[in-house]
Structures are given as structure tokens and as C-alpha cells.
Design a protein around this motif. Structure first.
Motif, mmCIF file in Angstrom:
data_model
loop_
_atom_site.group_PDB
_atom_site.id
_atom_site.type_symbol
_atom_site.label_atom_id
_atom_site.label_comp_id
_atom_site.label_asym_id
_atom_site.label_seq_id
_atom_site.Cartn_x
_atom_site.Cartn_y
_atom_site.Cartn_z
ATOM 1 N N VAL A 89 62.416 64.322 102.662
ATOM 2 C CA VAL A 89 62.282 62.871 102.832
ATOM 3 C C VAL A 89 61.257 62.624 103.914
ATOM 4 C CG1 VAL A 89 64.630 62.359 102.062
ATOM 5 C CG2 VAL A 89 64.207 62.805 104.476
ATOM 6 N N GLN A 90 60.629 61.490 103.830
ATOM 7 C CA GLN A 90 59.588 61.166 104.786
ATOM 8 C C GLN A 90 60.187 60.817 106.138
ATOM 9 O OE1 GLN A 90 56.789 61.869 103.722
ATOM 10 N NE2 GLN A 90 55.369 61.163 105.308
ATOM 11 N N LYS A 91 59.589 61.347 107.190
ATOM 12 C CA LYS A 91 60.057 61.071 108.547
ATOM 13 C C LYS A 91 59.105 60.105 109.234
ATOM 14 C CE LYS A 91 61.880 65.780 108.956
ATOM 15 N NZ LYS A 91 61.775 67.065 109.706
ATOM 16 N N GLU A 92 59.673 59.346 110.128
ATOM 17 C CA GLU A 92 58.874 58.374 110.877
ATOM 18 C C GLU A 92 57.791 59.099 111.675
ATOM 19 O OE1 GLU A 92 59.496 54.775 114.154
ATOM 20 O OE2 GLU A 92 61.220 55.849 113.319
ATOM 21 N N GLY A 93 56.575 58.610 111.569
ATOM 22 C CA GLY A 93 55.468 59.176 112.325
ATOM 23 C C GLY A 93 54.668 60.234 111.598
ATOM 24 N N GLU A 94 55.152 60.709 110.421
ATOM 25 C CA GLU A 94 54.400 61.727 109.691
ATOM 26 C C GLU A 94 53.159 61.116 109.047
ATOM 27 O OE1 GLU A 94 57.520 65.207 108.442
ATOM 28 O OE2 GLU A 94 57.445 63.439 107.157
ATOM 29 N N GLU A 95 52.060 61.831 109.133
ATOM 30 C CA GLU A 95 50.774 61.313 108.672
ATOM 31 C C GLU A 95 50.574 61.482 107.177
ATOM 32 O OE1 GLU A 95 47.906 63.396 110.954
ATOM 33 O OE2 GLU A 95 48.457 62.469 112.877
ATOM 34 N N VAL A 96 51.294 62.419 106.561
ATOM 35 C CA VAL A 96 51.135 62.674 105.130
ATOM 36 C C VAL A 96 52.493 62.586 104.454
ATOM 37 C CG1 VAL A 96 49.098 64.126 105.459
ATOM 38 C CG2 VAL A 96 51.367 65.167 105.443
ATOM 39 N N ASP A 97 52.457 62.464 103.144
ATOM 40 C CA ASP A 97 53.682 62.329 102.354
ATOM 41 C C ASP A 97 54.164 63.715 101.930
ATOM 42 O OD1 ASP A 97 55.733 61.670 100.691
ATOM 43 O OD2 ASP A 97 54.590 60.295 99.424
ATOM 44 N N TYR A 98 55.309 64.141 102.476
ATOM 45 C CA TYR A 98 55.858 65.455 102.143
ATOM 46 C C TYR A 98 56.828 65.415 100.968
ATOM 47 C CZ TYR A 98 53.942 67.370 106.489
ATOM 48 O OH TYR A 98 53.091 67.802 107.478
ATOM 49 N N ARG A 99 57.071 64.250 100.418
ATOM 50 C CA ARG A 99 58.085 64.155 99.378
ATOM 51 C C ARG A 99 57.692 64.867 98.093
ATOM 52 N NH1 ARG A 99 58.972 57.770 99.518
ATOM 53 N NH2 ARG A 99 56.693 57.954 99.761
ATOM 54 N N GLY A 100 56.406 65.161 97.917
ATOM 55 C CA GLY A 100 55.975 65.824 96.691
ATOM 56 C C GLY A 100 55.811 67.320 96.802
ATOM 57 N N VAL A 101 56.161 67.906 97.960
ATOM 58 C CA VAL A 101 55.943 69.349 98.115
ATOM 59 C C VAL A 101 56.942 70.161 97.287
ATOM 60 C CG1 VAL A 101 54.994 68.983 100.417
ATOM 61 C CG2 VAL A 101 57.401 69.586 100.174
ATOM 62 N N LEU A 102 58.033 69.518 96.860
ATOM 63 C CA LEU A 102 58.986 70.133 95.939
ATOM 64 C C LEU A 102 59.288 69.133 94.836
ATOM 65 C CD1 LEU A 102 61.530 71.805 98.408
ATOM 66 C CD2 LEU A 102 59.700 72.934 97.145
ATOM 67 N N HIS A 103 59.643 69.642 93.669
ATOM 68 C CA HIS A 103 59.919 68.795 92.519
ATOM 69 C C HIS A 103 61.407 68.822 92.213
ATOM 70 C CE1 HIS A 103 59.794 67.241 88.390
ATOM 71 N NE2 HIS A 103 58.560 66.850 88.627
ATOM 72 N N ARG A 104 61.965 67.665 91.902
ATOM 73 C CA ARG A 104 63.413 67.565 91.700
ATOM 74 C C ARG A 104 63.905 68.414 90.529
ATOM 75 N NH1 ARG A 104 65.439 61.840 90.268
ATOM 76 N NH2 ARG A 104 67.163 63.043 89.422
ATOM 77 N N ASP A 105 63.071 68.683 89.542
ATOM 78 C CA ASP A 105 63.504 69.444 88.367
ATOM 79 C C ASP A 105 63.209 70.932 88.482
ATOM 80 O OD1 ASP A 105 64.379 67.113 87.134
ATOM 81 O OD2 ASP A 105 62.403 66.706 86.300
ATOM 82 N N GLY A 106 62.652 71.347 89.604
ATOM 83 C CA GLY A 106 62.291 72.751 89.789
ATOM 84 C C GLY A 106 60.846 72.851 90.212
ATOM 85 N N SER A 107 60.599 73.574 91.275
ATOM 86 C CA SER A 107 59.272 73.615 91.887
ATOM 87 C C SER A 107 58.554 74.921 91.557
ATOM 88 C CB SER A 107 59.386 73.462 93.401
ATOM 89 O OG SER A 107 60.094 72.284 93.733
ATOM 90 N N VAL A 108 57.234 74.831 91.472
ATOM 91 C CA VAL A 108 56.388 76.006 91.304
ATOM 92 C C VAL A 108 55.486 76.110 92.527
ATOM 93 C CG1 VAL A 108 54.502 77.025 89.990
ATOM 94 C CG2 VAL A 108 56.454 76.024 88.793
ATOM 95 N N LEU A 109 55.572 77.243 93.216
ATOM 96 C CA LEU A 109 54.702 77.523 94.353
ATOM 97 C C LEU A 109 53.791 78.676 93.978
ATOM 98 C CD1 LEU A 109 57.321 76.090 95.576
ATOM 99 C CD2 LEU A 109 56.701 77.201 97.720
ATOM 100 N N MET A 110 52.585 78.672 94.504
ATOM 101 C CA MET A 110 51.619 79.730 94.213
ATOM 102 C C MET A 110 50.966 80.190 95.512
ATOM 103 S SD MET A 110 51.510 80.157 90.835
ATOM 104 C CE MET A 110 49.922 80.899 90.494
ATOM 105 N N SER A 111 50.588 81.457 95.526
ATOM 106 C CA SER A 111 49.858 82.012 96.661
ATOM 107 C C SER A 111 48.364 81.998 96.342
ATOM 108 C CB SER A 111 50.323 83.446 96.927
ATOM 109 O OG SER A 111 49.563 84.036 97.950
ATOM 110 N N ILE A 112 47.561 81.475 97.271
ATOM 111 C CA ILE A 112 46.115 81.439 97.037
ATOM 112 C C ILE A 112 45.399 82.209 98.148
ATOM 113 C CG2 ILE A 112 46.312 79.211 95.882
ATOM 114 C CD1 ILE A 112 44.861 77.994 98.315
#
Length: 1032
Positions: free
Chosen positions: A686-709
């Protein structure tokens, strides 16, 4: 607590007026409605709190994209009514859950609800009316006792009634179903909307199909954009159980379809106040109330050991019902203990499959060990010269695809299969001509020195089975269609005599085959298929794993009665989650009975290529990690010899785990759901007060895919954006349906590398998470990056050198001492990465993760968990798919996990990304492409399955949320496509039948135009979208 607040809780509906001074103290505004007529009845429901007109945002309207969020107050009721009249979809509170509502008589609006939820068109919708008197406009009620409706409604109950000839509902609503579920919620807002609409409302829960239900508007925030308005009624106090669904369509009978939140009160009113009886056979084999008030047991059980002596017994055919287990609670550790008069374990303990589950299951075990892989002990079953069972290797098998009457082609195919290393081959035998050909096939193979055991695949043909048992080594019978007619998907109510009569018919038809198998020393597989259960089984148990098990047990009891034991079981389904549940339930009951028959494992209609291998790995691999399985088949829409390699890889993986007894130290497991899927959903950021960017999309509610680059990928930002599956607009990345959610950089670019850092900033700006190791972030800080730390870095305090508020991702093995895991209780983490080294020999990744999840659940630590698998250099692609499907899939099918990250240094980036999304979809989580149920072909197939499958996939692969079955024939019945929205099925040579769900809608279409006709059918049902235009 002041008097007014206590009064509002004790007497729902008697609330302070808007002018109350309480409002000036920050207490939300409450509306005042008369409850005189219903007050005493509402108290009988025992509801301590009532959802009321929300005032929390009475003076605030929240704008969200194309949707407005308004308070569910009287002031906005007219607005909602106009939206309904305009054929829009709105989200509303009820007395149980939040729901999507629309005009039930508007095909456009109803279709929109299906689209929003991703719901199958064959799944029915309930309807909602404003008052009890309105029910007769949509359903037949004259058979019900006077006063019954008023006693149940308004309230948290859905009544299933016959539509009746005078129903105002459109025939297209729930087409083919002659009953309708009707609600009158105890919620004034939705009732006012229903009254004012002049119609009736279609109503369904406000969530994606398969997700948990919503008790506050934030639970379905991602779906707001699809609604004309969202009406906020605050946090609903009834939990997520939903309404109790009770079938009252039969005179003088009731049947609980879903326990919901008011089952006990509903049953009390029906039975005590109105003397309505529970329908015969309404309870399933191990059915129970949520409070475990009833259960049923096999007849061999002779006694019950319980502190409560007031147990009632009522024998019914093969069952003994145990009533009034009042001392047993689903949330506790107390269980019923049943004495078994049969061979095997003396005591069998039963408990709910999970908290609140209506399924009562054996408690003590479904596998040999919960903390390590130990192969389940079985008897040996001989299939020709090949021994099956726990004392022997896991056997590999496949099935021919040639026409069995073509003896030369079939012999050639069997030899190719044997040369590739298969242990057993199955051949379809559908008629007398094929049975006669089997003798020639066997003779020619023996002459050529091929002694591989042959299995006859039998459907609908007892006489054929008798004939071929004289030459083949094993007979596979399908309990759903060996002695029963093809299922018509009719709900049939049986008296005990009628049910017993059908069982006697099965015994009469099946006994000659058992006797012949005994005479000739043949083996048998009792192979249940989820798609071909009989109407009798489905009427009694539903289309469920429980029904699959009982279907097989009906035949097994006959075998045992005749002292025949050379058989194995299988429980196949195209859905790996269902398949795993069915096998576990089967084994749990075999433990109770003291049975030790081997298991044949397989996911049927898995498909082709990576999809087919992934589905099979999820299902078969999961069970092998539990020590279950003695012979396996990977069903692919490919030449049969191509099934051998993935089979062998799975067998090797399971064998290694069992031989090394891979696992972790013993631990008590109380929270995992073995027998029914309930996902543990970690708390999304969830977004916290004072954060400069939106972190709510870093994970997906239906299952997240992360990749190493790598740093090299950052040198070409646009190529990187494309490889992450973002959409590009003037070179700028934006997230799409199947975009990677977060990325891991093992090494950050230098501070002066402006190109690389700008590329990362642009990804962060569109809510893609960027994770870097602690050492990298401390030496080359990247603004707004998340930081990867391990438990040692947490306990040592090194992470405190980071700026305050930095988001953490914590790497955990899961087998650490509990003292080390304790620190997770005192920190705030955005996610946990579960990671066990790939080449770890003794520690099982699956069991270590289960231990970790148990610790998190026991301590109410609800961080999302990502399964992180680092593969070694040089791993074969198929090996990677098999391992990923097994190690991550075994956890995701139990609802354990929120996503995954697959790393393999020398593998193609797109392949890893696609494999990750395929794995999530195979576990029934995140749906990002068309789902296919495709049979592997056999001698019954009426067209070139591989060619047609490729053609259909090429034209329809861009339809996420749509499931298409491609079946060479309909031998197992339309139920074979239980998981599909649309079906393309061989009806006769050169002709195709098209299905919607289980219903054939077009017959005898020439193959030349059948694919286009399928696309037309998808368009007719509003599920088609044009393929996306490729970026230039």
C-alpha cells in the motif's frame, strides 16, 4: 463505549439520526430506517452487527478513472437506479459481501458482469429483488408453506426455486437451467435500488472468479474502473462466507448447496418451524456442517469415540451418518475418532479439510510424511512382466494414436515407444473390430521380441473388455461410463432403493470382467476422469474430487468382494488443482480403509509443448514430492514417443526426492489446506505517506512475475522494455496484461551511467519494482529501489544504514532455526523471496517452503512470498519447466505463494518470462492468455489433432480469460470439457461439433470451416477481441 453505540450494535436498524451530536465527534453518519416488522426476526439470525448506510464518506466522492465511489446512502440511491436502467454495472454492499449488480433482463449488462469477473458463461448468476413479495415475479413459490419466505428473508440466504412459466426473467439468463437463485438482502440500499429499477437485479460477488470475496471496497479496487459507480458501505461484518444457498425447488424438501454464513439458523427454521425435510442423499460421503454437526462414514466403521455420548447413527446403504458432533469445532484441534472394523488402522480421525470447510476428511495423513518425501508403501501389482508399486521404480507409460484396426501402424508405434524407454503402452479398444485386431497386435509384437505390456483402454464397452482381456495384460476401465450411460448432466434425486439398484447393476456388469482378469492374471486400472462422472455420482457428490473418489471406490469394492486385488487407481483431471485434491483424498481414504493399491498419475488433456509439460509437472510433480505415485503418463498433444522424456524427468525427480528423503526437520502443520484450495494471499503493498513513487504495482494480486536482469540489458533500454512485455508509447514503457511486475539487479549501474539509470527510473515510474542487494544499494544507491536483504543482514542491523522508509525484500530458505525467523515478526517487508539452492540434496524446497508458510501463518505475518528458483548454467529447457512446475507448482496448488522468479543464466529471457506466466496460469492464478484443454489423441481421434490444435491456437491465443477445449472425440462425454468455455470436438469423420460449456450448440460442421465457426461462436458470446497490432 457510549450508550448510542452499544444500542446500534445490539439493535441493528435503531440508529442515531443524522443530527446526532455524535457526528460532531467524528462518528460516521448513520441513517434511520424503520425495522418494526422485521426486528424480532433479525434478532433470531443472531446478527450482532448490521451493515448500515455508510456515512464514512458521506461528504466525499472518490473519483477513479471512469468510476465514482460514493457512500451507500439514501442520497445516492436514485443515481444507482438510473445506472441500472441504463444497462450499467454497479458495485453495491449487501448483508454479506460486496456484489456486482445490473439489470437481470439486460443481456448486455449481464454479459458485462461475466467479462468483469472473468466468469465462465456456464456459471449461473443469482438475482436480487427488493421485497419478499417480488419473488413470485421470477420464481414459483406456491409450493412453499405460508410464512416461510418471510421467516428467511430479508437475510443472508439465497433461495433456489423453479423459474416457473410466468417468470419475467429472460430465457438467456442462466440458459438451460430451470431454477434460479433469489436474494432479498438485509441491506436497505440494494433493496431500494432493486425496487426503483422496475426490474430485478442480477447479483454476484464483486471479485474476479476464483479470488476471495470482498468485504470492503478496497478488496476489489482493481475492478472499480469497470463499474459505472461503486457504493461504499464500509467494512461488512459478516466475514467472507457469503449467503447460505438452499434449494427449495422440491415440495417439502430442502437441500443446502452452500453453508454460507447462516446455515445453522436456516436449517433450524426449515426443520423446526416448518417441518421441511432434508432431501434424501443430500449429504456427501464426508460432508459436514461448518460447525461439524454431521458427518458420514463408510459402513465398515463400527464405533465412534467422542466425549459427546449423544451421537445418533443412521445407516444408509454403504454409509453410517454420525450426527450431533457438537464438541468438534472446525477451528480447533479436536476431531472425531472412528473405530474401523475393517483391516488396517484401528482408528481413523476426521477433521475439516480446512477451517470452515464443508468437507470432513481423515486427519492422520494423506501421505507418509508431511515434512519429507517418503514413498507411500503399496502392494505390488503385476502388469504382464512389469511390477508396479513402492518396491519398484516409478513406471513410465504412454498411449498410441494410430487406428487400432491398422495393425501394422499400431505395432510400429508400440515399437517406437518401447525403443524410447516406456515400460507400458495403452491402446484404445472401442469395438469388436479393434478387439480382434488386438490379438494380431500382440502376436506380431511377440514375434518381433517386444514384450512390453499392453493396456486396453475401455469406455462404454463391457463386452469388448471381456474379449480383449484374453490377450492384453491390463484393462483400464472408466467408472463413469463402463456400466453407466453417458452423463446427461441431470440432477437426479434417488431414493435409497433406487441408488442401491444402480449399484447392483454396476456389480452385475462389472463382475464378469473381474472374474476374467482373475482367471487370466490380468491387471486393471480403475481410472476416474473428472470430466466423465456419471449423473448418479454428480447428483450425489457433485462434480468434485469427492465424487471422483467415490466413483472409483464403487468399482474397487466389487473387486475386493471378489477377492481381486491386482489393480491400481487413477484420478485424472485437466485442472492440476482438482487432480491433486482428488489423489490426496483418494489416498487419505485408502489409509482409513487399510488399502495399499498403487497409483497411476496423470493430468489429462494437458496440451502441447511447454504448456502440456508445465501442467503435468504441476500435478504429477506435486504428488511425487508427497511420495505418491507408482506409474505416470504425461499426456501431450504430440506423438506419443515425445511423452517419454518429460515422464522420465518427472520420475527421476520424484525418485531422487524419495531416495534421499528430502525434507526438513519435523514441524507441526496446521494451516495448509490439503484437500480444498484456499489461497493464502499476502498483503499487497500500500502507498505510504511521503513516498515519491507508486509501489502498489510491484506485485500483482493474482500472482506476480519477477525477473532478474543484467547490466548488459540496460544498455538497450527499448529492447529491455519489450523483453519485460511492456507497451511502448513513443519509446516510453507502460505496464500491460502480462508485463513483468518487478525486476532484480544483482549489480546496479554506476552512478554516472545516465542511460541505465534513466531506464530504471522509467520502469519505477510505471510502478515496476526494482530490487537490488543491500551492498549495492549502500554503495551505488538507486532512488526508490527496494533492497534485498537476508536474515543475517537483518539480525546484524546492516539494513538500518538505509534511508528510513526503504522497502525491503527478504531472502529466506525456510529451514532456518525458528529463532532466526523470529526477526520477521519485528520488521516491515514488501515481500519475502523463498530461495533454497538448486543443488541442495537433503533439504526439500517444497517442505522448507511449507515450514516457512506455517511459521508465517502461526505468527500472523502476512508478507507476500515469491518462490525464487536459481537454475544452474546448462540446464535443459524441459528440465527447467519440470523443476519449476514441481517446486513452485507444488506450493501454488495449495494456495501457498504470491508469485515466482525464475533465474537461469544461459536461458532466453522471453522463455523464462513466458514459463513464469504459464506456471501461474497452470496453477489457476494469473490468467494472461487463452487456456486450452487439448486431448493427447488416440485411436478414436477423428481428425489430425496436432494440426488442428496448432491452427486454433494461432488464431485464438490472444484471448485471456477464455478457455477452449480441442477434443479428438467425445468418448468421455462433454464433462471432459468441464474446465472450458468453448469446445471443438470431433463428432464424426470430417465433421466437428461445437460446444458452449457442456452443451453442444452446433453439429456436423465441415472441418474446412470449423475453426472460423468456432471464432464466430466466441464472438456471439461476446468473448472475442481482435488480435493486438504488433509494435513497429
Amino acid at each position: 463505549m457510549n450508550f448510542s453505540t452499544r444500542l446500534a450494535e445490539k439493535l441493528p436498524g435503531i440508529l442515531p439520526a443524522p443530527s446526532s451530536p455524535l457526528l460532531r465527534k467524528g462518528v460516521p453518519e448513520l441513517r434511520f430506517f424503520s425495522i418494526a416488522a422485521n426486528h424480532s426476526r433479525r434478532l433470531r439470525w443472531g446478527l450482532q452487527k448490521k451493515m448500515v448506510w455508510s456515512f464514512q464518506r458521506a461528504d466525499v466522492c472518490v473519483a477513479n478513472s471512469s468510476c465514482l465511489v460514493h457512500p451507500a446512502t439514501e442520497a445516492y440511491a436514485q443515481e444507482a437506479i438510473e445506472a441500472i436502467k441504463s444497462e450499467k454495472v454497479i458495485a453495491v454492499p449487501t448483508d454479506t459481501l460486496y456484489g456486482f449488480a445490473c439489470d437481470a433482463c439486460s443481456l448486455e449488462a449481464v454479459t458485462r458482469i461475466y467479462e468483469i469477473k472473468g466468469r465462465k458463461l456456464t456459471s449461473p448468476l443469482a438475482i436480487c429483488v427488493g421485497d419478499v413479495l417480488d419473488i413470485k415475479r421470477v420464481a414459483t413459490t406456491n409450493h412453499l408453506p405460508h410464512g416461510l419466505l418471510d421467516s428467511l428473508l430479508p437475510g443472508p440466504v439465497t433461495l433456489v426455486l423453479q423459474r416457473g412459466e410466468s417468470s419475467i426473467l429472460e430465457k438467456t439468463l442462466n440458459a438451460g437451467i430451470d431454477t434460479i437463485g433469489v436474494r432479498v438482502p438485509d441491506c436497505e440500499f440494494i433493496r431500494e435500488v432493486a425496487r426503483g429499477s422496475g426490474s430485478v437485479l442480477a447479483l454476484t460477488s464483486a471479485n474476479l472468479s476464483g479470488d476471495r470475496s470482498s468485504v470492503c471496497v478496497q478488496d476489489f479496487e482493481s475492478l472499480w474502473q469497470h463499474c459505472a459507480f461503486v457504493y461504499d458501505g464500509g467494512l461488512l461484518p459478516s466475514g467472507r462466507a457469503g449467503s447460505t444457498i438452499v434449494d427449495l425447488s422440491k415440495v417439502g424438501k430442502y437441500k443446502i448447496i452452500r453453508p454460507g454464513s447462516a446455515k445453522q439458523a436456516t436449517v433450524a427454521i426449515l426443520e423446526n418451524a416448518f417441518s421441511i425435510a432434508c432431501s434424501p442423499l443430500a449429504f456427501s460421503y464426508f460432508d459436514s456442517l461448518r460447525e461439524m454437526a454431521t458427518g458420514v462414514l463408510p459402513a465398515p466403521f463400527s464405533g465412534v469415540k467422542s466425549p459427546d455420548s449423544k451421537l445418533g447413527f443412521a445407516k444408509s446403504m454403504n454409509f453410517v451418518r454420525i450426527c450431533d458432533l457438537r464438541n468438534l469445532r472446525s477451528a480447533g484441534r479436536r476431531v472425531s475418532v472412528i473405530r474401523n472394523s475393517n483391516q488396517g488402522s484401528d482408528l481413523a480421525e476426521l477433521q475439516p479439510a480446512s477451517e470452515g470447510s464443508p468437507l470432513l476428511v481423515p486427519r492422520q495423513k494423506y501421505c507418509e510424511s508431511l515434512h519429507k518425501t517418503v514413498r507411500r508403501k503399496t502392494r505390488t501389482v503385476m502388469v504382464g512382466n512389469v511390477a508396479l508399486g513402492s518396491e519398484h521404480p516409478i513406471r513410465i507409460q504412454t498411449m498410441t494414436t494410430s487406428d487400432t484396426k491398422d495393425v501394422a501402424a499400431t505395432v510400429d508405434e508400440v515399437m517406437r515407444i518401447a525403443d524410447r524407454g516406456a515400460d507400458i503402452v495403452r491402446i484404445t479398444v472401442q469395438g469388436k473390430k479393434e478387439a480382434d485386431a488386438c490379438f494380431e497386435i500382440k502376436d506380431k509384437l511377440v514375434q518381433l521380441n517386444y514384450n512390453i505390456p499392453l493396456v486396453a483402454d475401455i469406455h462404454f464397452a463391457p463386452a469388448v473388455a471381456l474379449r480383449v482381456a484374453e490377450c492384453f495384460d491390463k484393462i483400464r476401465v472408466n467408472p463413469g461410463n463402463f456400466a453407466d450411460r453417458r452423463a446427461q448432466f441431470e440432477t437426479i434425486e434417488y431414493t435409497e432403493d433406487e441408488y442401491q439398484s444402480e449399484l447392483q447393476h454396476i456389480e452385475k456388469v462389472f463382475t464378469p470382467l473381474v472374474e476374467k482378469c482373475k482367471k487370466y492374471g490380468r491387471a486393471m486400472r480403475i481410472g476416474t476422469n473428472h470430466g466423465s462422472l456419471s449423473d448418479r455420482i454428480m447428483s450425489y457428490y457433485g462434480d468434485s474430487p469427492r465424487g471422483m473418489v467415490e466413483s472409483a471406490f464403487e468399482f474397487a469394492r466389487i473387486c475386493r468382494k471378489l477377492d481381486y486385488h491386482n489393480f491400481v487407481f487413477s484420478m485424472k483431471a485437466s485442472n492440476p488443482v482438482i487432480m491433486v485434491q482428488a489423489y490426496r483424498l483418494l489416498v487419505a481414504e485408502m489409509y482409513v480403509h487399510g488399502w495399499d493399491y498403487p497409483l497411476h498419475l496423470g493430468v489429462t488433456e494437458a496440451g502441447e509443448g511447454e504448456d502440456g509439460r508445465m501442467k503435468s509437472a504441476i500435478g504429477i510433480g506435486t504428488l511425487l514430492q508427497d511420495g505418491l505415485g507408482d506409474t505416470i503418463r504425461v499426456s501431450l498433444t504430440e506423438p506419443p514417443e515425445e511423452e517419454i522424456d518429460p515422464c522420465r524427468r518427472l520420475a527421476n525427480l520424484g525418485t531422487k526426492a524419495a531416495q534421499l528423503q528430502q525434507g526438513v526437520a519435523p514441524f507441526e502443520e496446521k494451516h495448509r489446506h490439503y484437500f480444498d484450495f484456499q489461497r493464502r494471499t499476502g498483503d499487497l503493498p500500500v502507498q505510504k505517506e511521503g513516498e515519491e513513487v507508486d509501489y502498489r504495482g510491484v506485485l500483482h494480486r493474482d500472482g506476480s512475475v519477477l525477473m532478474s536482469i543484467s547490466l548488459d540489458q540496460l544498455k538497450a533500454p527499448e529492447l529491455l522494455y519489450r523483453s519485460l512485455a511492456t507497451k511502448l508509447v513513443v519509446g516510453m514503457p507502460f505496464k500491460d496484461l502480462a508485463t513483468v511486475d518487478s525486476i532484480l539487479l544483482r549489480e546496479l549501474p554506476p552512478v554516472d551511467d545516465q542511460v541505465a539509470r534513466l531506464a530504471l527510473k522509467r520502469l519505477i515510474d510505471v510502478s515496476m519494482g526494482v530490487i537490488a542487494p543491500l551492498s549495492e544499494q549502500l554503495t551505488k544507491p538507486l532512488p526508490n529501489a527496494m533492497v534485498l536483504v537476508n536474515l543475517k543482514e537483518l539480525s546484524g542491523g546492516a539494513y538500518k544504514l538505509l534511508p528510513e522508509g526503504t522497502r525491503l525484500a527478504v531472502s529466506v530458505r525456510g529451514d532456518e532455526p525458528y529463532e532466526e525467523l523470529e526477526i520477521l515478526k519485528s520488521i516491515e517487508a514488501t515481500m519475502i523471496l523463498h530461495d533454497v539452492p538448486f543443488n541442495e540434496d537433503k533439504v526439500s524446497r517444497v517442505h522448507a517452503a511449507r515450514r516457512l508458510f506455517e511459521f508465517l501463518s502461526e505468527n500472523s505475518v502476512n508478507f507476500p512470498v515469491i518462490h525464487h528458483i536459481e537454475f544452474p548454467t546448462g540446464i535443459h529447457r524441459d528440465e527447467l519447466v519440470i523443476h519449476a512446475g514441481t517446486y513452485a507448482g507444488a506450493l501454488l496448488v495449495d494456495g501457498l505463494g504470491d508469485g515466482l522468479m525464475l533465474e537461469a543464466p544461459d536461458q532466453d529471457f522471453d522463455f523464462l518470462r513466458n514459463t513464469s506466466f504459464n506456471l501461474l496460469q497452470g496453477c489457476r492464478m494469473r490468467n494472461t492468455k487463452t487456456e486450452y484443454v487439448s486431448c493427447p489423441s488416440c485411436g478414436r481421434t477423428l481428425f489430425d489433432l496436432q494440426e488442428i490444435s496448432a491452427e486454433i491456437r494461432e488464431k485464438t491465443s490472444h484471448l485471456p480469460g477464455v478457455s477452449i477445449a480441442i477434443m479428438g472425440c467425445i468418448v468421455n462425454g462433454p464433462g471432459e470439457m468441464a474446465d472450458a468455455d468453448f469446445g471443438y470436438v470431433g463428432g464424426s469423420p470430417g465433421k466437428i461439433d461445437l460446444y458452449v460449456g457442456k452443451t453442444v450448440v452446433k453439429r456436423g460442421i465441415a472441418m474446412t470451416g470449423a475453426t472460423d465457426a468456432l471464432i464466430g461462436l466466441i464472438k456471439e458470446h461476446g468473448r472475442w477481441v481482435d488480435p493486438p497490432v504488433a509494435d513497429e
